[in-house]
Scaffold this motif. Structure first.
Motif, PDB file in Angstrom:
ATOM      1  N   SER A   1       4.046  -0.084   2.754  1.00  0.00           N
ATOM      2  CA  SER A   1       4.025   0.475   1.460  1.00  0.00           C
ATOM      3  C   SER A   1       3.050  -0.146   0.669  1.00  0.00           C
ATOM      4  O   SER A   1       3.098  -1.392   0.776  1.00  0.00           O
ATOM      5  N   ALA A   2       2.046   0.429   0.051  1.00  0.00           N
ATOM      6  CA  ALA A   2       1.172  -0.353  -0.863  1.00  0.00           C
ATOM      7  C   ALA A   2       1.662  -0.670  -1.964  1.00  0.00           C
ATOM      8  O   ALA A   2       2.556   0.208  -2.641  1.00  0.00           O
TER       9      ALA A   2
ATOM     10  N   GLU B   1       3.319   6.500  -2.978  1.00  0.00           N
ATOM     11  CA  GLU B   1       3.209   7.103  -2.054  1.00  0.00           C
ATOM     12  C   GLU B   1       1.969   6.717  -1.467  1.00  0.00           C
ATOM     13  O   GLU B   1       1.241   7.752  -0.646  1.00  0.00           O
ATOM     14  N   GLN B   2       1.245   5.528  -1.434  1.00  0.00           N
ATOM     15  CA  GLN B   2       0.262   5.231  -0.811  1.00  0.00           C
ATOM     16  C   GLN B   2       0.732   4.125   0.495  1.00  0.00           C
ATOM     17  O   GLN B   2       1.503   3.524   0.351  1.00  0.00           O
ATOM     18  N   ARG B   3       0.230   4.478   1.768  1.00  0.00           N
ATOM     19  CA  ARG B   3       0.674   3.672   2.898  1.00  0.00           C
ATOM     20  C   ARG B   3      -0.515   2.943   3.491  1.00  0.00           C
ATOM     21  O   ARG B   3      -1.548   3.727   3.866  1.00  0.00           O
ATOM     22  N   LEU B   4      -0.238   1.833   3.832  1.00  0.00           N
ATOM     23  CA  LEU B   4      -1.398   1.172   4.670  1.00  0.00           C
ATOM     24  C   LEU B   4      -1.083   0.861   6.285  1.00  0.00           C
ATOM     25  O   LEU B   4      -0.042   0.504   6.396  1.00  0.00           O
ATOM     26  N   MET B   5      -2.029   1.615   7.030  1.00  0.00           N
ATOM     27  CA  MET B   5      -1.667   1.685   8.395  1.00  0.00           C
ATOM     28  C   MET B   5      -2.601   0.554   9.055  1.00  0.00           C
ATOM     29  O   MET B   5      -3.934   0.646   8.612  1.00  0.00           O
ATOM     30  N   VAL B   6      -1.975  -0.163   9.778  1.00  0.00           N
ATOM     31  CA  VAL B   6      -2.786  -1.406  10.614  1.00  0.00           C
ATOM     32  C   VAL B   6      -2.705  -1.239  11.929  1.00  0.00           C
ATOM     33  O   VAL B   6      -1.574  -0.870  12.559  1.00  0.00           O
ATOM     34  N   LEU B   7      -3.457  -1.119  12.888  1.00  0.00           N
ATOM     35  CA  LEU B   7      -3.818  -0.991  14.169  1.00  0.00           C
ATOM     36  C   LEU B   7      -4.144  -2.638  14.679  1.00  0.00           C
ATOM     37  O   LEU B   7      -4.913  -3.249  14.424  1.00  0.00           O
ATOM     38  N   THR B   8      -2.996  -2.969  15.727  1.00  0.00           N
ATOM     39  CA  THR B   8      -3.452  -4.250  16.393  1.00  0.00           C
ATOM     40  C   THR B   8      -3.477  -4.007  17.789  1.00  0.00           C
ATOM     41  O   THR B   8      -2.372  -3.525  18.373  1.00  0.00           O
TER      42      THR B   8
END
Length: 288
Positions: free
Chosen positions: A230-231, A236-243
């Motif tokens: 959750s930002a 309702e903003q979401r931070l998506m991170v790929l690792t």
């Protein structure tokens, strides 16, 4: 909450001597358009389960913050209230932009309630292509279902697609009158039969974390974890991170991002940018 407000704070005129600071029960009842008898019973826990609209009126009368409003609903009704939809047109905050850019080797992007992409970093462009964040690729759900290349690249496409449908349905229930949400859903139902079928089974979910395999045309197969956060200051903003999950995927992702950075710098005629990309790569190797 009554005790922290003065009549002047809520547009009332103070009349008579007050034995204690703050608003009187009568004043709160008037501001919320409820009877004083009912309001007294509510404070004493004898009013039963009040309606959501009445609680919102009390929250407004008492000048409650969003967190306090939610606590009021949870205390009085046992359920959270509908969240107001924030205006997303301003994009993301400066601090969130800094977080994105501060992860040069990890693809990351920010989406809103309808999965529109509000911002992304250079690593996300390297992984998903120069068109990421534009046209059909400006919405994660549209990209996933309507772009044939995106479907071919997701080796566990059905898993990710079903998660996306469930998350969209959950968000649609929160904001049933939001025109952007309705437009995205309508386009997906008309444009993809799998989406239409899965939408019809009323599956609800939350896409928070998991592992997926991506077949990149240049880097090969990458196995990555995805985590959604959750930002801050934007519910309702979401931070998506790929690792990367394994060492091989880490090497491939690092090479992909570095090559993208060098290409962008060369196209811009910025030799210092090429050197900066090499510095970032060396820092990532040392950190690994």
């Amino acid at each position: 909450m009554r005790g922290r407000l003065a009549p002047e704070d809520v547009g009332l005129r103070s009349v008579g001597r007050r034995r204690t600071p703050g608003l009187r029960r009568q004043e709160v009842a008037e501001l919320a358009a409820v009877s004083i008898d009912w309001y007294i019973r509510l404070e004493q826990g004898r009013a039963g389960a009040p309606g959501s609209a009445v609680l919102d009126a009390l929250a407004e009368a008492l000048r409650l913050s969003p967190v306090e409003r939610e606590y009021l609903h949870l205390t009085a009704r046992g359920e959270a209230p509908p969240r107001p939809l924030l205006d997303q047109r301003g994009g993301v905050t400066t601090s969130l932009r800094a977080i994105l850019d501060g992860m040069p080797m990890l693809p990351a992007y920010v989406v809103d309630h309808s999965f529109d992409i509000l911002a992304h970093n250079a690593a996300a462009t390297a992984m998903f292509g120069d068109g990421f964040g534009h046209g059909t690729a400006s919405n994660v759900a549209l990209l996933l279902f309507l772009d044939p290349d995106a479907r071919r690249g997701q080796l566990n496409w059905e898993q990710i697609a079903r998660e996306t449908v469930g998350a969209l349905r959950a968000n649609a229930a929160k904001y049933p009158d939001d025109p952007r949400m309705q437009a995205v859903i309508a386009r997906l139902r008309a444009g993809h039969r799998d989406f239409a079928a899965w939408w019809g089974d009323h599956t609800v979910g939350e896409r928070c974390s998991g592992v997926k395999r991506v077949a990149h045309p240049a880097a090969g197969v990458l196995t990555v974890s995805y985590d959604m956060f959750s930002a801050p200051e934007a519910s309702e903003q979401r931070l998506m991170v790929l690792t990367p999950v394994d060492a091989e995927s880490e090497v491939r992702l690092r090479g992909l991002v570095t090559a993208h950075s060098r290409r962008v710098a060369r196209e811009a005629g910025d030799e210092s940018g090429v050197g900066e990309a090499e510095k970032v790569e060396k820092a990532a190797v040392l950190a690994g």
